[in-house]
Design an enzyme around this catalytic site. Structure first.
Site, PDB file in Angstrom:
ATOM      1  N   GLU A 163       0.759  -1.172   0.027  1.00 42.39           N
ATOM      2  CA  GLU A 163       0.100  -0.142   0.060  1.00 42.39           C
ATOM      3  C   GLU A 163       0.963   1.349   0.021  1.00 42.39           C
ATOM      4  O   GLU A 163       0.667   2.159   0.804  1.00 42.39           O
ATOM      5  CB  GLU A 163      -1.119  -0.072   1.233  1.00 42.39           C
ATOM      6  CG  GLU A 163      -1.699  -1.268   1.079  1.00 42.39           C
ATOM      7  CD  GLU A 163      -2.778  -1.346   2.472  1.00 42.39           C
ATOM      8  OE1 GLU A 163      -2.543  -0.597   3.240  1.00 42.39           O
ATOM      9  OE2 GLU A 163      -3.351  -2.234   2.708  1.00 42.39           O
ATOM     10  N   ASN A 196       2.050  -5.203  -3.117  1.00 45.80           N
ATOM     11  CA  ASN A 196       0.837  -5.611  -2.823  1.00 45.80           C
ATOM     12  C   ASN A 196      -0.041  -4.470  -2.574  1.00 45.80           C
ATOM     13  O   ASN A 196       0.401  -3.640  -1.959  1.00 45.80           O
ATOM     14  CB  ASN A 196       0.666  -6.737  -1.485  1.00 45.80           C
ATOM     15  CG  ASN A 196      -0.799  -7.204  -1.100  1.00 45.80           C
ATOM     16  OD1 ASN A 196      -1.155  -7.637  -1.973  1.00 45.80           O
ATOM     17  ND2 ASN A 196      -1.147  -6.824   0.093  1.00 45.80           N
ATOM     18  N   HIS A 215     -10.189  -6.339  -1.726  1.00 40.34           N
ATOM     19  CA  HIS A 215     -11.262  -6.173  -0.806  1.00 40.34           C
ATOM     20  C   HIS A 215     -12.278  -5.486  -1.596  1.00 40.34           C
ATOM     21  O   HIS A 215     -12.443  -4.229  -1.861  1.00 40.34           O
ATOM     22  CB  HIS A 215     -10.807  -5.158   0.431  1.00 40.34           C
ATOM     23  CG  HIS A 215      -9.883  -6.046   1.078  1.00 40.34           C
ATOM     24  ND1 HIS A 215      -9.975  -7.116   1.668  1.00 40.34           N
ATOM     25  CD2 HIS A 215      -8.425  -5.587   1.411  1.00 40.34           C
ATOM     26  CE1 HIS A 215      -8.947  -7.385   2.606  1.00 40.34           C
ATOM     27  NE2 HIS A 215      -8.036  -6.709   1.914  1.00 40.34           N
ATOM     28  N   GLU A 273      -6.056 -10.868  -0.870  1.00 41.22           N
ATOM     29  CA  GLU A 273      -6.900 -10.684   0.458  1.00 41.22           C
ATOM     30  C   GLU A 273      -8.241 -10.496   0.088  1.00 41.22           C
ATOM     31  O   GLU A 273      -9.101  -9.757   0.625  1.00 41.22           O
ATOM     32  CB  GLU A 273      -6.460  -9.392   1.018  1.00 41.22           C
ATOM     33  CG  GLU A 273      -5.038  -9.159   1.324  1.00 41.22           C
ATOM     34  CD  GLU A 273      -4.503  -8.061   1.906  1.00 41.22           C
ATOM     35  OE1 GLU A 273      -5.221  -7.241   2.683  1.00 41.22           O
ATOM     36  OE2 GLU A 273      -3.456  -7.750   2.164  1.00 41.22           O
ATOM     37  N   ASP A 295     -12.146 -10.421  -0.240  1.00 44.76           N
ATOM     38  CA  ASP A 295     -13.229 -10.472   0.568  1.00 44.76           C
ATOM     39  C   ASP A 295     -14.364  -9.888  -0.239  1.00 44.76           C
ATOM     40  O   ASP A 295     -14.121  -8.545  -0.827  1.00 44.76           O
ATOM     41  CB  ASP A 295     -13.375 -10.360   1.985  1.00 44.76           C
ATOM     42  CG  ASP A 295     -12.600  -9.159   2.523  1.00 44.76           C
ATOM     43  OD1 ASP A 295     -12.470  -8.152   1.669  1.00 44.76           O
ATOM     44  OD2 ASP A 295     -12.214  -8.909   3.703  1.00 44.76           O
TER      45      ASP A 295
HETATM   46  O1  G3I Z   1      -3.087  -7.269  18.922  1.00 42.71           O
HETATM   47  C1  G3I Z   1      -3.971  -6.113  19.390  1.00 42.71           C
HETATM   48  C2  G3I Z   1      -4.257  -6.413  20.722  1.00 42.71           C
HETATM   49  O2  G3I Z   1      -3.268  -6.357  21.811  1.00 42.71           O
HETATM   50  C3  G3I Z   1      -5.249  -5.569  21.588  1.00 42.71           C
HETATM   51  O3  G3I Z   1      -5.748  -5.743  22.493  1.00 42.71           O
HETATM   52  C4  G3I Z   1      -6.495  -5.057  20.532  1.00 42.71           C
HETATM   53  C5  G3I Z   1      -7.458  -4.036  21.194  1.00 42.71           C
HETATM   54  O4  G3I Z   1      -8.056  -3.578  19.757  1.00 42.71           O
HETATM   55  O5  G3I Z   1      -5.867  -4.931  19.181  1.00 42.71           O
HETATM   56  C6  G3I Z   1      -4.959  -5.662  18.566  1.00 42.71           C
HETATM   57  O6  G3I Z   1      -4.727  -5.160  17.496  1.00 42.71           O
HETATM   58  C7  G3I Z   1      -5.332  -5.459  16.390  1.00 42.71           C
HETATM   59  C8  G3I Z   1      -5.010  -6.210  15.442  1.00 42.71           C
HETATM   60  O7  G3I Z   1      -5.652  -6.099  14.117  1.00 42.71           O
HETATM   61  C9  G3I Z   1      -4.857  -7.780  15.597  1.00 42.71           C
HETATM   62  O8  G3I Z   1      -5.831  -8.348  16.116  1.00 42.71           O
HETATM   63  C10 G3I Z   1      -5.745  -3.921  15.823  1.00 42.71           C
HETATM   64  O9  G3I Z   1      -6.517  -3.289  17.008  1.00 42.71           O
HETATM   65  C11 G3I Z   1      -6.485  -4.077  14.754  1.00 42.71           C
HETATM   66  O10 G3I Z   1      -6.333  -2.680  13.947  1.00 42.71           O
HETATM   67  C12 G3I Z   1      -5.999  -4.879  13.589  1.00 42.71           C
HETATM   68  O11 G3I Z   1      -6.716  -4.940  12.527  1.00 42.71           O
HETATM   69  C13 G3I Z   1      -6.019  -5.554  11.421  1.00 42.71           C
HETATM   70  C14 G3I Z   1      -5.822  -4.406  10.109  1.00 42.71           C
HETATM   71  O12 G3I Z   1      -5.100  -5.197   9.193  1.00 42.71           O
HETATM   72  C15 G3I Z   1      -4.773  -3.315  10.823  1.00 42.71           C
HETATM   73  O13 G3I Z   1      -4.632  -2.351   9.558  1.00 42.71           O
HETATM   74  C16 G3I Z   1      -6.881  -6.553  10.744  1.00 42.71           C
HETATM   75  O14 G3I Z   1      -6.979  -7.778  11.766  1.00 42.71           O
HETATM   76  C17 G3I Z   1      -6.394  -7.322   9.319  1.00 42.71           C
HETATM   77  O15 G3I Z   1      -7.140  -7.931   8.898  1.00 42.71           O
HETATM   78  C18 G3I Z   1      -5.909  -5.959   8.388  1.00 42.71           C
HETATM   79  O16 G3I Z   1      -5.488  -6.396   7.298  1.00 42.71           O
HETATM   80  C19 G3I Z   1      -5.167  -5.627   6.385  1.00 42.71           C
HETATM   81  C20 G3I Z   1      -3.775  -6.037   5.392  1.00 42.71           C
HETATM   82  O17 G3I Z   1      -2.759  -6.273   6.352  1.00 42.71           O
HETATM   83  C21 G3I Z   1      -3.465  -5.251   4.548  1.00 42.71           C
HETATM   84  N1  G3I Z   1      -4.447  -4.728   3.418  1.00 42.71           N
HETATM   85  C22 G3I Z   1      -5.757  -4.600   4.251  1.00 42.71           C
HETATM   86  C23 G3I Z   1      -6.276  -5.519   5.247  1.00 42.71           C
HETATM   87  C24 G3I Z   1      -7.582  -4.995   5.960  1.00 42.71           C
HETATM   88  O18 G3I Z   1      -7.440  -3.668   6.361  1.00 42.71           O
END
Ligand code: G3I
Length: 347
Positions: free
Chosen positions: A152, A199, A235, A267, A269
């Site tokens: 990105e 990507n 997405h 990715e 969905d």
């Molecule tokens: O690990 C912490 C945890 O310690 C904490 O307690 C909790 C409370 O909110 O947050 C946890 O972190 C979260 C993390 O996912 C792991 O679960 C973050 O808040 C959350 O923002 C994060 O979201 C991820 C997101 O990327 C971040 O930008 C999504 O799961 C994940 O599916 C998403 O994936 C991205 C790809 O990497 C790149 N392309 C877009 C895609 C969708 O956004």
């Protein structure tokens, strides 16, 4: 003796027919890996791990190999890295004969505070990123066959995204795509066998962002920068069903393929506004179309969904009111979309 041979033949036939219905076996006929983003904390759920280990030929960490998760402490700390999640996913993949794709080395998101608040100079940031890339590529050589090296880096208009790696001081690589080039060179130097990908999202169609990525890819190929492929995140919503959009996606993939690049749909969905049968049917049709695009494009070697069950998907948290984006529902039941993908992979 004869009876025993007969029994063995029956057993083999039975297990073959049981396997022939999986996504991974169907994809293999076209030399297409079928993957899912996964989380190691979910592997203890037997329903989750059974589907992941039997239906998919690849997994990718949804979060656990991102900078903030895998490198949570500064390099001055005696223990800067946390490989536990990534290692657990790799072990699972090996036990289930799956490939592992790495995600992601250079991104603006999920960067740890020690880095964003560290006031590092360009030389220091460069050394940190070089060390990060080398450490991961070397540790996971032979275990992770492909990496999203940079994720990105462009915005919708096709200009560079402002990130800690690009903005001043950045890693001091210079203007434009120089920092991306540097990351690819470091990755290749650390593991010459890994396939290296750029990507991005919303770059599936011909548009300003995909044009910018294409210009970069063409330049990299011309100058021998070690770029092996492009990841289209995919997405999308049901809006993507229009024939114009699907054709544009096919054309876009073709131009990257003509540069000699591998195409991964990384990715996928398809988020919905509700869980009605009509929405599920429209979603299934679109999943089928996306699958067909990959099957028809020789260089497309990966169909990967971002998770696989609606029970664990990033969508509801990021798009309130939307969801139901994957192939299995919250109760691990296959949705019409699953059948549509299998169907287009020729079963
Ligand atoms: O690990 C912490 C945890 O310690 C904490 O307690 C909790 C409370 O909110 O947050 C946890 O972190 C979260 C993390 O996912 C792991 O679960 C973050 O808040 C959350 O923002 C994060 O979201 C991820 C997101 O990327 C971040 O930008 C999504 O799961 C994940 O599916 C998403 O994936 C991205 C790809 O990497 C790149 N392309 C877009 C895609 C969708 O956004």
């Amino acid at each position: 003796m004869r009876l025993r041979c007969f029994a063995i033949v029956c057993l083999c036939a039975a297990s073959l027919s049981a396997q022939s219905g999986t996504l991974r076996d169907a994809g293999a006929k076209y030399d297409i890996l079928v993957g899912a983003a996964a989380g190691s904390h979910l592997l203890a759920d037997p329903e989750y791990s059974t589907i992941l280990g039997s239906e998919f030929s690849q997994l990718q960490a949804e979060n656990e190999m991102k900078f903030g998760e895998i490198h949570p402490r500064p390099d001055t700390d005696p223990n800067p890295y946390d490989f536990a999640g990534g290692d657990a996913l790799i072990r699972f993949a090996q036990q289930h004969n799956m490939k592992v794709r790495g995600h992601t080395l250079v991104w603006h998101n999920q960067v740890p505070k020690w880095l964003t608040e560290g006031n590092y100079s360009a030389a220091q940031l460069s050394a940190i990123l070089h060390g990060h890339i080398s450490t991961l590529l070397k540790r996971y050589a032979l275990k992770v066959y492909a990496w999203d090296v940079v994720n990105e880096a462009f915005v919708a208009g096709g200009t560079m995204r402002h990130t800690i790696w690009y903005d001043q001081p950045g890693i001091g690589a210079g203007a434009g795509t120089k920092y991306i080039e540097q990351a690819f060179r470091w990755a290749h130097e650390a593991d010459p066998d890994a396939k290296l990908f750029y990507n991005d999202f919303d770059a599936e169609e011909l548009n300003k962002k995909s044009d910018a990525i294409y210009r970069m890819a063409k330049d990299f190929k011309k100058r021998g920068v070690p770029l092996n492929g492009i990841g289209f995140q995919t997405h999308i919503t049901l809006n993507f069903s229009s024939p114009h959009k699907l054709k544009s996606h096919a054309k876009n993939m073709r131009r990257f393929a003509q540069l000699g690049l591998e195409i991964h749909m990384t990715e996928i969905d398809i988020r919905l506004p509700d869980a009605s049968p009509a929405s599920f049917a429209a979603q299934a049709k679109l999943y089928g179309e996306i699958t067909k695009l990959c099957v028809q494009q020789h260089s497309c070697k990966l169909l990967q969904t971002w998770g696989f069950t609606d029970k664990h998907s990033w969508i509801p948290g990021f798009y309130p009111g939307q969801g139901w984006a994957l192939l299995w529902d919250e109760k691990y039941q296959k949705k019409p979309a699953y059948e549509a993908v299998l169907e287009k992979l020729g079963r």
